[in-house]
Design a protein around this motif. Structure first.
Motif, mmCIF file in Angstrom:
data_model
loop_
_atom_site.group_PDB
_atom_site.id
_atom_site.type_symbol
_atom_site.label_atom_id
_atom_site.label_comp_id
_atom_site.label_asym_id
_atom_site.label_seq_id
_atom_site.Cartn_x
_atom_site.Cartn_y
_atom_site.Cartn_z
ATOM 1 N N ALA A 185 29.612 33.670 46.378
ATOM 2 C CA ALA A 185 30.457 32.828 45.787
ATOM 3 C C ALA A 185 31.657 33.320 44.781
ATOM 4 C CB ALA A 185 29.753 31.609 45.241
ATOM 5 N N ALA A 186 31.161 34.433 44.180
ATOM 6 C CA ALA A 186 32.243 35.099 43.201
ATOM 7 C C ALA A 186 33.329 35.310 43.882
ATOM 8 C CB ALA A 186 31.312 35.949 42.435
ATOM 9 N N ASP A 187 33.353 35.702 45.094
ATOM 10 C CA ASP A 187 34.550 36.003 45.754
ATOM 11 C C ASP A 187 35.338 34.949 46.435
ATOM 12 O OD1 ASP A 187 33.804 38.854 45.633
ATOM 13 O OD2 ASP A 187 32.482 38.699 47.374
ATOM 14 N N ARG A 188 34.867 33.700 46.264
ATOM 15 C CA ARG A 188 35.517 32.569 46.985
ATOM 16 C C ARG A 188 36.079 31.680 45.808
ATOM 17 N NH1 ARG A 188 32.395 30.916 52.206
ATOM 18 N NH2 ARG A 188 31.464 32.915 52.824
ATOM 19 N N THR A 189 35.790 32.048 44.533
ATOM 20 C CA THR A 189 36.373 31.133 43.551
ATOM 21 C C THR A 189 37.499 31.459 42.938
ATOM 22 O OG1 THR A 189 35.844 30.202 41.234
ATOM 23 C CG2 THR A 189 35.175 32.306 41.734
ATOM 24 N N GLY A 190 38.426 30.694 42.418
ATOM 25 C CA GLY A 190 39.871 31.346 41.808
ATOM 26 C C GLY A 190 39.517 31.056 40.134
ATOM 27 N N THR A 191 38.320 30.964 39.702
ATOM 28 C CA THR A 191 38.332 30.875 38.105
ATOM 29 C C THR A 191 38.832 32.126 37.526
ATOM 30 O OG1 THR A 191 36.722 30.426 36.579
ATOM 31 C CG2 THR A 191 35.911 31.480 38.289
ATOM 32 N N GLY A 192 39.182 32.092 36.295
ATOM 33 C CA GLY A 192 39.587 33.054 35.586
ATOM 34 C C GLY A 192 38.619 33.677 34.612
ATOM 35 N N ILE A 193 37.201 32.787 34.652
ATOM 36 C CA ILE A 193 36.216 32.903 33.874
ATOM 37 C C ILE A 193 35.453 34.159 34.664
ATOM 38 C CG2 ILE A 193 34.030 32.328 32.540
ATOM 39 C CD1 ILE A 193 35.484 29.340 32.756
ATOM 40 N N PRO A 194 35.001 35.240 33.740
ATOM 41 C CA PRO A 194 34.108 36.350 34.416
ATOM 42 C C PRO A 194 32.908 35.685 34.958
ATOM 43 C CG PRO A 194 34.656 37.094 32.114
ATOM 44 C CD PRO A 194 35.030 35.667 32.250
ATOM 45 N N VAL A 195 32.724 35.881 36.229
ATOM 46 C CA VAL A 195 31.531 35.545 37.084
ATOM 47 C C VAL A 195 30.322 36.710 37.251
ATOM 48 C CG1 VAL A 195 30.590 34.536 39.064
ATOM 49 C CG2 VAL A 195 32.831 33.679 38.201
ATOM 50 N N LEU A 196 29.206 36.262 36.799
ATOM 51 C CA LEU A 196 28.236 37.653 36.735
ATOM 52 C C LEU A 196 27.119 37.130 37.729
ATOM 53 C CD1 LEU A 196 27.889 38.112 32.700
ATOM 54 C CD2 LEU A 196 29.446 39.188 34.465
#
Length: 216
Positions: A185-196
């Motif tokens: 899902a990290a590859d499908r979001t546009g958030t600028g927050i680090p996704v771990l």
């Protein structure tokens, strides 16, 4: 010499095999899948599966495992806590991820699609924060309806719902994906927050433990 991975879904097998092939070629992985553990942990709580997890860990040790990596966040604390009783190192896949989240900042949002995952994951983040001597504010986001899509085999629908939830998160220094199944899902979001996510750092830690066993 073998690194055994304890899963609660078969979908994790190709994920960890692929990571092994890229990051740790030649590492001997053995996969054990017990889907019923997650179901029971979700209904009765993680402690309810302690005896079953202990038996699986003992079986892994008898079968030649030099270390065991539990890839399920819901039962990871149970598995890790049994290490002294089974005679081989037992790691939980999400501990390195939690340490990275604490290093990223004090505002941490934990995202999950199974509610039983929140308790163990939040506790782990707080434990790592205490170890690092940091104060953290941990918030949770439950992605309603996503798990039903996962169980139905709708992987794209599952990940899209999670990505939508990630897009809506604000005021966080890091987002923790509490289940290995959420990783893409990290590859499908546009958030600028680090996704771990947990699979890669978790496997790295387990591979290091395996290497220590080989040289012992």
């Amino acid at each position: 010499m073998t690194l055994t991975l304890l899963h609660t879904s078969p979908v994790h097998i190709p994920v960890f095999d692929a990571l092994r092939d890229v990051d740790h070629p030649g590492l001997d992985l053995r996969h054990v899948v017990r889907e019923e553990l997650l179901v029971r942990a979700g209904v009765e709580g993680p402690a309810a599966v302690t005896d079953e997890v202990r038996s699986l860990l003992e079986d892994a040790a008898r079968d030649g495992a030099d270390a065991v990596l539990c890839t399920c966040s819901s039962i990871g604390a149970v598995a890790e806590g049994l290490a002294d009783t089974v005679g081989v190192p037992v790691l939980r896949v999400d501990r390195p991820m939690a340490a990275r989240a604490v290093a990223a900042g004090s505002r941490i949002t934990v995202v999950a699609t199974v509610r039983s995952t929140f308790g163990p994951t939040v506790a782990l983040v707080e434990e790592e924060a205490e170890r690092a001597g940091r104060a953290v504010d941990v918030r949770t986001v439950f992605v309603d309806g996503a798990w039903e899509r996962f169980l139905a085999g709708d992987r794209d629908g599952y990940l899209d719902l999670v990505a939508l939830a990630l897009d809506g998160i604000a005021g966080a220094d890091a987002i923790v994906l509490a289940q290995a199944s959420l990783t893409d899902a990290a590859d499908r979001t546009g958030t600028g927050i680090p996704v771990l996510s947990s699979p890669r750092p978790g496997l790295d830690a387990a591979a290091a433990e395996y290497a220590r066993a080989r040289t012992a």
